[in-house]
Design a protein around this motif. Structure first.
Motif, mmCIF file in Angstrom:
data_model
loop_
_atom_site.group_PDB
_atom_site.id
_atom_site.type_symbol
_atom_site.label_atom_id
_atom_site.label_comp_id
_atom_site.label_asym_id
_atom_site.label_seq_id
_atom_site.Cartn_x
_atom_site.Cartn_y
_atom_site.Cartn_z
ATOM 1 N N PRO A 513 0.846 -1.120 0.099
ATOM 2 C CA PRO A 513 0.024 0.083 -0.001
ATOM 3 C C PRO A 513 0.941 1.374 -0.076
ATOM 4 O O PRO A 513 1.702 1.438 0.868
ATOM 5 N N VAL A 514 1.020 1.839 -1.145
ATOM 6 C CA VAL A 514 1.854 3.201 -1.241
ATOM 7 C C VAL A 514 1.526 4.130 -0.204
ATOM 8 O O VAL A 514 2.847 4.721 -0.019
ATOM 9 N N LEU A 515 0.479 4.509 0.225
ATOM 10 C CA LEU A 515 0.265 5.759 0.956
ATOM 11 C C LEU A 515 0.158 5.426 2.364
ATOM 12 O O LEU A 515 0.366 6.574 3.128
ATOM 13 N N SER A 516 0.388 4.338 2.593
ATOM 14 C CA SER A 516 0.370 3.948 4.262
ATOM 15 C C SER A 516 1.671 3.859 4.762
ATOM 16 O O SER A 516 2.708 3.836 4.036
ATOM 17 N N GLY A 517 1.790 3.767 5.895
ATOM 18 C CA GLY A 517 3.078 3.735 6.457
ATOM 19 C C GLY A 517 3.786 5.110 6.979
ATOM 20 O O GLY A 517 3.367 6.100 6.726
ATOM 21 N N GLU A 518 4.612 5.143 7.930
ATOM 22 C CA GLU A 518 5.228 6.396 8.514
ATOM 23 C C GLU A 518 6.130 6.763 7.750
ATOM 24 O O GLU A 518 7.070 8.008 7.962
ATOM 25 N N ASP A 519 7.069 5.993 6.879
ATOM 26 C CA ASP A 519 8.439 6.359 6.317
ATOM 27 C C ASP A 519 7.857 7.105 5.039
ATOM 28 O O ASP A 519 7.482 6.608 3.827
ATOM 29 N N ALA A 520 7.883 8.524 4.896
ATOM 30 C CA ALA A 520 7.773 9.319 4.144
ATOM 31 C C ALA A 520 8.734 9.113 2.664
ATOM 32 O O ALA A 520 8.321 9.300 1.525
ATOM 33 N N GLY A 521 9.945 8.845 3.193
ATOM 34 C CA GLY A 521 11.001 8.611 1.891
ATOM 35 C C GLY A 521 10.539 7.254 1.276
ATOM 36 O O GLY A 521 10.568 7.483 -0.099
ATOM 37 N N LEU A 522 10.225 6.263 1.739
ATOM 38 C CA LEU A 522 9.645 5.023 0.973
ATOM 39 C C LEU A 522 8.541 5.536 0.075
ATOM 40 O O LEU A 522 8.333 4.776 -1.066
ATOM 41 N N ARG A 523 7.619 5.950 0.834
ATOM 42 C CA ARG A 523 6.332 6.550 0.132
ATOM 43 C C ARG A 523 6.550 7.369 -1.096
ATOM 44 O O ARG A 523 6.018 6.867 -2.171
ATOM 45 N N ASN A 524 7.392 8.317 -0.931
ATOM 46 C CA ASN A 524 7.784 9.079 -2.076
ATOM 47 C C ASN A 524 8.661 8.165 -3.106
ATOM 48 O O ASN A 524 8.318 8.497 -4.487
ATOM 49 N N ALA A 525 9.414 7.302 -2.775
ATOM 50 C CA ALA A 525 10.062 6.485 -3.728
ATOM 51 C C ALA A 525 9.109 5.620 -4.526
ATOM 52 O O ALA A 525 9.079 5.474 -5.757
ATOM 53 N N ARG A 526 8.132 5.134 -3.550
ATOM 54 C CA ARG A 526 7.099 4.281 -4.545
ATOM 55 C C ARG A 526 6.150 4.850 -5.641
ATOM 56 O O ARG A 526 5.686 4.760 -6.440
ATOM 57 N N LEU A 527 6.131 6.335 -5.031
ATOM 58 C CA LEU A 527 5.018 7.372 -5.663
ATOM 59 C C LEU A 527 5.944 7.363 -7.159
ATOM 60 O O LEU A 527 5.238 7.648 -8.275
ATOM 61 N N LEU A 528 6.935 7.636 -7.167
ATOM 62 C CA LEU A 528 7.961 7.687 -8.304
ATOM 63 C C LEU A 528 7.897 6.631 -9.203
ATOM 64 O O LEU A 528 7.694 6.740 -10.395
ATOM 65 N N LEU A 529 8.064 5.663 -8.448
ATOM 66 C CA LEU A 529 7.822 4.229 -9.172
ATOM 67 C C LEU A 529 6.335 4.014 -9.984
ATOM 68 O O LEU A 529 6.713 3.576 -10.978
ATOM 69 N N MET A 530 5.532 4.419 -9.140
ATOM 70 C CA MET A 530 4.141 4.313 -9.830
ATOM 71 C C MET A 530 4.051 5.079 -11.119
ATOM 72 O O MET A 530 3.310 5.030 -11.876
ATOM 73 N N GLU A 531 4.548 6.359 -10.927
ATOM 74 C CA GLU A 531 4.597 7.130 -12.085
ATOM 75 C C GLU A 531 5.300 6.762 -13.354
ATOM 76 O O GLU A 531 4.884 6.939 -14.361
ATOM 77 N N ALA A 532 6.345 6.126 -12.993
ATOM 78 C CA ALA A 532 7.039 5.379 -14.362
ATOM 79 C C ALA A 532 6.444 4.470 -14.627
ATOM 80 O O ALA A 532 6.185 4.132 -15.941
ATOM 81 N N VAL A 533 5.603 3.609 -13.904
ATOM 82 C CA VAL A 533 4.837 2.513 -14.516
ATOM 83 C C VAL A 533 3.424 3.063 -15.358
ATOM 84 O O VAL A 533 3.501 2.715 -16.300
ATOM 85 N N ARG A 534 3.107 4.194 -14.585
ATOM 86 C CA ARG A 534 1.768 4.794 -15.485
ATOM 87 C C ARG A 534 2.133 5.235 -16.830
ATOM 88 O O ARG A 534 1.722 4.942 -17.891
ATOM 89 N N ARG A 535 3.661 5.878 -16.964
ATOM 90 C CA ARG A 535 3.888 6.615 -18.240
ATOM 91 C C ARG A 535 4.299 5.252 -19.220
ATOM 92 O O ARG A 535 3.920 5.571 -20.369
ATOM 93 N N VAL A 536 4.718 4.258 -18.844
ATOM 94 C CA VAL A 536 5.072 3.238 -19.661
ATOM 95 C C VAL A 536 3.898 2.499 -20.190
ATOM 96 O O VAL A 536 3.615 2.064 -21.261
ATOM 97 N N LEU A 537 2.807 2.308 -19.294
ATOM 98 C CA LEU A 537 1.472 1.945 -19.695
ATOM 99 C C LEU A 537 0.714 2.698 -20.827
ATOM 100 O O LEU A 537 0.524 2.104 -21.560
ATOM 101 N N ALA A 538 0.699 3.949 -20.386
ATOM 102 C CA ALA A 538 0.249 4.914 -21.445
ATOM 103 C C ALA A 538 1.007 4.704 -22.797
ATOM 104 O O ALA A 538 0.098 4.874 -23.843
ATOM 105 N N ARG A 539 2.141 4.808 -22.675
ATOM 106 C CA ARG A 539 2.940 4.782 -23.981
ATOM 107 C C ARG A 539 2.614 3.313 -24.872
ATOM 108 O O ARG A 539 2.493 3.349 -26.005
ATOM 109 N N GLY A 540 2.809 2.315 -24.124
ATOM 110 C CA GLY A 540 2.405 1.077 -24.655
ATOM 111 C C GLY A 540 0.881 0.991 -25.180
ATOM 112 O O GLY A 540 0.737 0.480 -26.294
ATOM 113 N N LEU A 541 -0.184 1.531 -24.616
ATOM 114 C CA LEU A 541 -1.332 1.426 -24.998
ATOM 115 C C LEU A 541 -1.492 2.434 -26.157
ATOM 116 O O LEU A 541 -2.265 1.913 -27.137
ATOM 117 N N ASP A 542 -0.864 3.457 -26.088
ATOM 118 C CA ASP A 542 -0.844 4.446 -27.427
ATOM 119 C C ASP A 542 -0.338 3.692 -28.518
ATOM 120 O O ASP A 542 -0.741 3.994 -29.577
#
Length: 552
Positions: A513-542
């Motif tokens: 669960p990306v937004l849960s937990g108290e480690d803000a650094g880990l949360r932010n790292a996972r948000l960056l990872l999710m954005e990278a996945v989103r961009r590749v999904l969007a490009r592949g679908l396009d």
């Protein structure tokens, strides 16, 4: 893709540093077992004899050299068996994939095409009736292939070859003409091989509404010619509209009739005769296609003086060659498989390598509704049009399903299954992965959490779980999927890749669960990872011509 590129470059440098010559038979590929590392190579085993020593000794020398100069990016280099090298890339290497995705708007693009001029000719259905679902599969394959080839470095031109000459078009004109006469009260039989769909009657009714009974006073030839022109124009307008809705691009609509009327066909035949590649026999003109690997010679002009479709097709491909295409790709129905050898023979006769013509065969689609097959026949008028199917299930679902298997494999298309919003529906499965990340990002903003502007390596270093590594490695493989699709002219590899990436995303979301937990650094790292996945999904679908929805 970068993993393979990096390893190849490192190996080549190590081979050079050791005074050896890079072997042509060297291979770099993923090992069959994950515990053997990320990539494996046989380079030490296929080095030239002047390298001396045993393959295993050469592998050990390469191992030492690689670990000495690539320690930051290589976690391990192991010698296996008689001299294989198994390489494991470091976590830092994989974590850097996020940076590359976020910084490179063309992440995954390839230079495979090197700017070569390629033409994709697809659909090219006779304008004798509306497009049906089988045409839709060919449209999805052709358009996706054009998108992928552009992303892989080709200069791509798309084209529709309009078969507006020949017997089928004469039959269309006759069908409309007979229906018109029947509407005017003439009791005449409809031709047995005529086009019987309701659309023929609709065209005839429009002509009569505009012209009344006027055509009855015309000559038979003039009346049929007008019915042919009106019928073709109306049907073609519908085809253009359907393809536009389906997001299938055709930059050029090329008329077969223009080849005949301008004399290009006759000039091409004369050229073949001058080269001794066409000859007269039994009152007909034949092409000596057997000289180029075809199983027999083929007729170009019949004894009655009429041209065969093959004659026009040769002239059309001669015209393509004259326009300077390095690669010509024709997307045909699978029932034309026997036509491929003679067309390649024609290209050879025109002075080009027959491999510059690639034919993609598209198998039929079995249209079902709740498991029950729907009968389809263009001539009988009992078919589901592409427009009707798209109106019922949506363009995204239709395109993705058409591209979810190899084009030459049979495809069952169940309308009810495709409409279900469930994880068993492949297009929903992939699109939901994109929408799920968008939902996550909206929730983060509502919580006052902003995506970090800079993907700091130290922050990304927190992405250390097995699920993190799996996602990162799959992101890196996007370029491999693009290149494989372009090299094999097979868009389904992109669909397979997207389903794999989406599956990993859904599993990741469950485990972490990306937004849960108290480690803000880990949360932010996972948000960056999710954005990278989103961009590749969007490009592949396009690349497949499918939308990447923000909400579902």
């Amino acid at each position: 893709m970068r993993a393979r590129t990096f390893v190849e470059a490192a190996l080549k440098q190590a081979v050079h540093d050791l005074g050896w010559t890079w072997p042509e038979k060297a291979s770099i590929e993923a090992p069959k077992r994950a515990e053997h590392g990320d990539l494996a190579t046989n380079v030490a085993m296929v080095l030239p004899k002047e390298a001396g020593s045993t393959p295993r000794a050469r592998a050990q020398a390469l191992q030492e050299r690689l670990l000495a100069v690539c320690a930051d990016n290589l976690a391990a280099v192991d010698v296996a068996g008689p001299g294989f090298l198994n390489l494991t890339l470091s976590p830092a290497f994989w974590q850097g994939t996020v940076v590359r995705v976020l910084q490179d708007a063309q992440f995954g693009a390839s230079s495979l095409g090197q700017g070569k001029k390629a033409q994709v000719e697809y659909v090219s259905a006779n304008p004798t009736g509306p497009l049906h679902i089988g045409h839709g599969r060919g449209a999805a394959v052709g358009d996706a292939l054009a998108r992928i080839l552009r992303f892989a470095g080709y200069a791509v031109h798309t084209e529709y070859y309009l078969n507006d000459a020949g017997r089928q078009m004469r039959l269309l004109g006759l069908s409309v003409w007979v229906r018109y006469q029947q509407l005017c009260g003439r009791q005449i039989p409809f031709p047995e091989d005529g086009y019987q769909g309701d659309y023929i009657g609709d065209i005839a009714a429009r002509i009569r509404q505009e012209r009344g009974d006027e055509l009855l006073t015309w000559s038979e030839e003039d009346a049929r010619e007008l019915c042919y022109q009106e019928g073709m124009n109306e049907i073609l307008a519908g085809i253009r509209q359907d393809l536009e809705v389906f997001r299938a691009e055709h930059q050029v609509w090329f008329s077969e009739k223009s080849l005949v009327d301008s004399g290009v066909v006759e000039a091409t035949l004369a050229d073949l005769q001058a080269k001794g590649l066409a000859y007269e026999k039994d009152g007909a003109l034949w092409f000596a296609s057997s000289r180029f690997g075809d199983d027999k010679d083929r007729v170009l002009r019949k004894s009655d003086g009429s041209l065969t479709y093959f004659a026009s097709d040769i002239a059309y491909h001669a015209h393509k060659i004259g326009r300077g295409f390095d690669l010509m790709i024709d997307v045909w129905g699978a029932d034309h498989h026997g036509y491929v050898p003679r067309m390649k023979a024609a290209v050879a006769a025109l002075g080009r390598d027959p491999e510059c013509l690639q034919v993609i065969l598209v198998q039929l689609v079995n249209l079902l509704r709740d498991g029950q097959q729907i009968a389809m026949s263009t001539r009988a008028g009992t078919f589901e049009t592409l427009a009707d199917v798209c109106a019922e299930v949506g363009v995204d679902a239709a395109r993705f399903l058409f591209l979810s298997r190899k084009s030459d494999a049979h495809l069952d298309f169940d309308l009810e299954v495709v409409k279900r919003q469930s994880m068993d529906n492949p297009v929903f499965y992939v699109q939901y992965a994109h929408a799920r990340i968008c939902s996550l990002q909206r929730k983060a903003r509502e919580m006052g959490i902003a995506l970090p502007e800079v993907a700091d390596p130290a922050l990304l270093g927190l992405l250390a779980t097995a699920e993190d590594m799996a996602l990162l490695k799959t992101l890196d493989a996007f370029g491999d999927a693009v290149e494989l699709s372009a090299r094999t002219l097979s868009p389904h590899h992109i669909s397979y890749y997207l389903m794999d990436l989406a599956g990993q995303l859904h599993r990741y979301y469950t485990e972490h669960p990306v937004l849960s937990g108290e480690d803000a650094g880990l949360r932010n790292a996972r948000l960056l990872l999710m954005e990278a996945v989103r961009r590749v999904l969007a490009r592949g679908l396009d690349l497949l011509g499918v939308d990447a929805p923000l909400r579902m």
